[in-house]
Design a protein around this motif. Sequence first.
Motif, PDB file in Angstrom:
ATOM      1  N   LEU A  20      -2.936  -3.932   5.271  1.00  0.00           N
ATOM      2  CA  LEU A  20      -1.574  -4.413   5.136  1.00  0.00           C
ATOM      3  C   LEU A  20      -0.623  -3.226   5.189  1.00  0.00           C
ATOM      4  CD1 LEU A  20      -2.284  -6.958   2.295  1.00  0.00           C
ATOM      5  CD2 LEU A  20      -1.797  -7.485   4.683  1.00  0.00           C
ATOM      6  N   PRO A  21       0.590  -3.431   5.688  1.00  0.00           N
ATOM      7  CA  PRO A  21       1.551  -2.323   5.771  1.00  0.00           C
ATOM      8  C   PRO A  21       1.927  -1.810   4.381  1.00  0.00           C
ATOM      9  CG  PRO A  21       2.283  -4.215   7.070  1.00  0.00           C
ATOM     10  CD  PRO A  21       1.106  -4.664   6.274  1.00  0.00           C
ATOM     11  N   GLU A  80       6.941  -2.739  -1.568  1.00  0.00           N
ATOM     12  CA  GLU A  80       8.153  -3.512  -1.842  1.00  0.00           C
ATOM     13  C   GLU A  80       7.814  -4.823  -2.546  1.00  0.00           C
ATOM     14  OE1 GLU A  80      11.980  -4.165  -2.402  1.00  0.00           O
ATOM     15  OE2 GLU A  80      11.151  -2.317  -1.598  1.00  0.00           O
ATOM     16  N   THR A  81       6.716  -5.445  -2.171  1.00  0.00           N
ATOM     17  CA  THR A  81       6.279  -6.693  -2.810  1.00  0.00           C
ATOM     18  C   THR A  81       5.907  -6.455  -4.266  1.00  0.00           C
ATOM     19  OG1 THR A  81       5.488  -7.554  -0.689  1.00  0.00           O
ATOM     20  CG2 THR A  81       4.615  -8.577  -2.674  1.00  0.00           C
ATOM     21  N   ASP A 124       4.497  -0.073   3.252  1.00  0.00           N
ATOM     22  CA  ASP A 124       5.871  -0.339   2.814  1.00  0.00           C
ATOM     23  C   ASP A 124       6.039  -1.779   2.324  1.00  0.00           C
ATOM     24  OD1 ASP A 124       6.635   2.252   3.378  1.00  0.00           O
ATOM     25  OD2 ASP A 124       7.358   1.764   5.390  1.00  0.00           O
ATOM     26  N   TYR A 125       5.421  -2.710   3.021  1.00  0.00           N
ATOM     27  CA  TYR A 125       5.508  -4.120   2.630  1.00  0.00           C
ATOM     28  C   TYR A 125       4.864  -4.347   1.259  1.00  0.00           C
ATOM     29  CZ  TYR A 125       4.453  -9.087   2.465  1.00  0.00           C
ATOM     30  OH  TYR A 125       4.332 -10.387   2.060  1.00  0.00           O
TER      31      TYR A 125
END
Length: 86
Positions: free
Chosen positions: A31-32, A38-39, A34-35
Amino acid sequence: MQAKLVGIALAIEPGSGYYVPVGHRGASEQLPLDYILETLRPLLENPRWQKCGHNLKYDKIVLDQHGRHVAGLAFDTMLATYLLEP
């Protein structure tokens, strides 16, 4: 202090755990970063959600370097082990 984040392990209740891969070389399913960061921001930065772990100071430093300032550090098993058996 130059560690690259390759994954995040989480457990929200006894007997269950999750690992989120974000930076393994050669791995196809990730999974990215940054994503994911942020999540997880509301959880990591909320002092009401107490965090327990092993070597939390190191984890905090690595996450700080990725722009996530962890709050609510409650219990570190590495420190506890040292206090019991120095």
